[in-house]
Write an enzyme that holds these catalytic residues in place. Sequence first.
Site, PDB file in Angstrom:
ATOM      1  N   ASP A  39      38.972  48.852  39.894  1.00 57.67           N
ATOM      2  CA  ASP A  39      38.992  47.385  39.903  1.00 57.67           C
ATOM      3  C   ASP A  39      37.891  46.817  39.018  1.00 57.67           C
ATOM      4  O   ASP A  39      36.870  47.451  38.791  1.00 57.67           O
ATOM      5  CB  ASP A  39      38.823  46.900  41.358  1.00 57.67           C
ATOM      6  CG  ASP A  39      39.318  45.482  41.548  1.00 57.67           C
ATOM      7  OD1 ASP A  39      40.012  44.941  40.646  1.00 57.67           O
ATOM      8  OD2 ASP A  39      39.012  44.887  42.602  1.00 57.67           O
ATOM      9  N   HIS A  92      41.464  45.939  30.506  1.00 61.37           N
ATOM     10  CA  HIS A  92      42.305  47.067  30.936  1.00 61.37           C
ATOM     11  C   HIS A  92      42.141  48.262  29.991  1.00 61.37           C
ATOM     12  O   HIS A  92      42.138  49.407  30.414  1.00 61.37           O
ATOM     13  CB  HIS A  92      43.772  46.647  31.030  1.00 61.37           C
ATOM     14  CG  HIS A  92      44.021  45.642  32.118  1.00 61.37           C
ATOM     15  ND1 HIS A  92      43.531  45.802  33.389  1.00 61.37           N
ATOM     16  CD2 HIS A  92      44.673  44.451  32.126  1.00 61.37           C
ATOM     17  CE1 HIS A  92      43.876  44.758  34.138  1.00 61.37           C
ATOM     18  NE2 HIS A  92      44.567  43.927  33.388  1.00 61.37           N
ATOM     19  N   LEU A 106      41.429  70.188  37.737  1.00 57.66           N
ATOM     20  CA  LEU A 106      41.486  68.998  38.584  1.00 57.66           C
ATOM     21  C   LEU A 106      42.932  68.624  38.913  1.00 57.66           C
ATOM     22  O   LEU A 106      43.800  68.628  38.036  1.00 57.66           O
ATOM     23  CB  LEU A 106      40.831  67.823  37.840  1.00 57.66           C
ATOM     24  CG  LEU A 106      40.780  66.502  38.608  1.00 57.66           C
ATOM     25  CD1 LEU A 106      39.729  66.574  39.715  1.00 57.66           C
ATOM     26  CD2 LEU A 106      40.474  65.339  37.672  1.00 57.66           C
TER      27      LEU A 106
HETATM   28  C1  IPE Z   1      44.010  46.770  43.664  1.00 53.00           C
HETATM   29  O1  IPE Z   1      43.332  45.892  42.861  1.00 53.00           O
HETATM   30  C2  IPE Z   1      45.135  47.424  42.911  1.00 53.00           C
HETATM   31  C3  IPE Z   1      44.722  48.376  41.888  1.00 53.00           C
HETATM   32  C4  IPE Z   1      43.493  48.723  41.604  1.00 53.00           C
HETATM   33  C5  IPE Z   1      45.791  48.989  41.169  1.00 53.00           C
HETATM   34  P1  IPE Z   1      43.689  44.340  42.812  1.00 53.00           P
HETATM   35  O2  IPE Z   1      42.707  43.719  41.905  1.00 53.00           O
HETATM   36  O3  IPE Z   1      45.122  44.161  42.489  1.00 53.00           O
HETATM   37  O4  IPE Z   1      43.467  43.913  44.325  1.00 53.00           O
HETATM   38  P2  IPE Z   1      43.124  42.501  44.961  1.00 53.00           P
HETATM   39  O5  IPE Z   1      44.100  41.517  44.397  1.00 53.00           O
HETATM   40  O6  IPE Z   1      41.713  42.183  44.586  1.00 53.00           O
HETATM   41  O7  IPE Z   1      43.264  42.723  46.440  1.00 53.00           O
HETATM   42  C1  IPE Z   2      41.981  46.500  37.962  1.00 57.72           C
HETATM   43  O1  IPE Z   2      41.321  45.438  37.374  1.00 57.72           O
HETATM   44  C2  IPE Z   2      43.243  46.878  37.249  1.00 57.72           C
HETATM   45  C3  IPE Z   2      44.492  46.644  38.008  1.00 57.72           C
HETATM   46  C4  IPE Z   2      44.572  46.157  39.209  1.00 57.72           C
HETATM   47  C5  IPE Z   2      45.738  46.999  37.338  1.00 57.72           C
HETATM   48  P1  IPE Z   2      41.710  43.933  37.689  1.00 57.72           P
HETATM   49  O2  IPE Z   2      42.696  43.484  36.651  1.00 57.72           O
HETATM   50  O3  IPE Z   2      42.151  43.754  39.079  1.00 57.72           O
HETATM   51  O4  IPE Z   2      40.315  43.210  37.434  1.00 57.72           O
HETATM   52  P2  IPE Z   2      39.720  41.968  38.221  1.00 57.72           P
HETATM   53  O5  IPE Z   2      39.773  42.270  39.677  1.00 57.72           O
HETATM   54  O6  IPE Z   2      40.569  40.788  37.853  1.00 57.72           O
HETATM   55  O7  IPE Z   2      38.320  41.850  37.698  1.00 57.72           O
HETATM   56 MG    MG Z   3      41.182  43.234  40.777  1.00 57.61          MG
END
Ligand code: IPE
Ligand code: IPE
Ligand code: MG
Length: 241
Positions: free
Chosen positions: A19, A36, A130
């Site tokens: 995240d 990303h 792994l």
């Molecule tokens: C959780 O992250 C999903 C993944 C890392 C794939 P999100 O960014 O989507 O989760 P929320 O919205 O903060 O709960």
């Molecule tokens: C995690 O990063 C990637 C996915 C959930 C696919 P986010 O896109 O959720 O990044 P934030 O939470 O907006 O910073």
């Molecule tokens: Mg996120």
Amino acid sequence: MAEKLLNTSVPRHIAIILDGNGRWAKKRGLPRTAGHKAGAKAVEKICEEAYNAGVEYLTLYAFSTENWSRPADEVNMIMNLLRDYLSDSLNNAKKNNMKIRVIGDRSGLSKDIVDKIIETEEASKNYTGLKLQIAINYGGQDEIVRAAKKISEKVKEGELDPSDITKDLFENYLDTAGIPAPDLLIRTSGEQRLSNFLLWQLAYAEFYFTDVLLPDFGKKDLAEAIKCYSQRDRRYGGVKQ
Ligand code: IPE
Ligand code: IPE
Ligand code: MG
């Protein structure tokens, strides 16, 4: 490697909620998609470092069943990154001796992605390094419902009796069948929630939350998480002797 694996202070299985890509990009005035890309780079390093540390299984949350609600261009970009990742993974798996498995509901993914998943799993199935699980279109609730449906079908066909349904049997119908439960769950970027990740499997995992954003998460951060884990007292509902 063998003696490293005997060290019980190193988790045998680490699960990571990847995240913070969006916030990383925002801080730099870049589009979320740049975050990303940077996150995907960090993932490659994490796999290497986890294996070097003696971790046997690594499960990464890449795309949730809820992530479809993001803007279409972001979803498309993430899917393209996953396409690239899976294409590269044939080389990566070979280079790093990684056995790759994808968990989640494939019926919601494009056919070309599903084909790549099958190809990658098949090509890497005998690698002994792994064991990497990537969660794509994964939701813990969805996984449990799909398992319940598969079991119900067997009961309907007379192949199973309701009295056969035990915890162990149920686990065999989850996407993670055959994989030991995670010992340590890491979530980057400060949120302290599961966001529907491995709801069944994390029943007794240790949780580690860090403010570090995924693209910045490196060797030192992983080592810190493992150190913190090694100081935990896992009791599984029992009492310490
Ligand atoms: C959780 O992250 C999903 C993944 C890392 C794939 P999100 O960014 O989507 O989760 P929320 O919205 O903060 O709960
Ligand atoms: C995690 O990063 C990637 C996915 C959930 C696919 P986010 O896109 O959720 O990044 P934030 O939470 O907006 O910073
Ligand atoms: Mg996120």
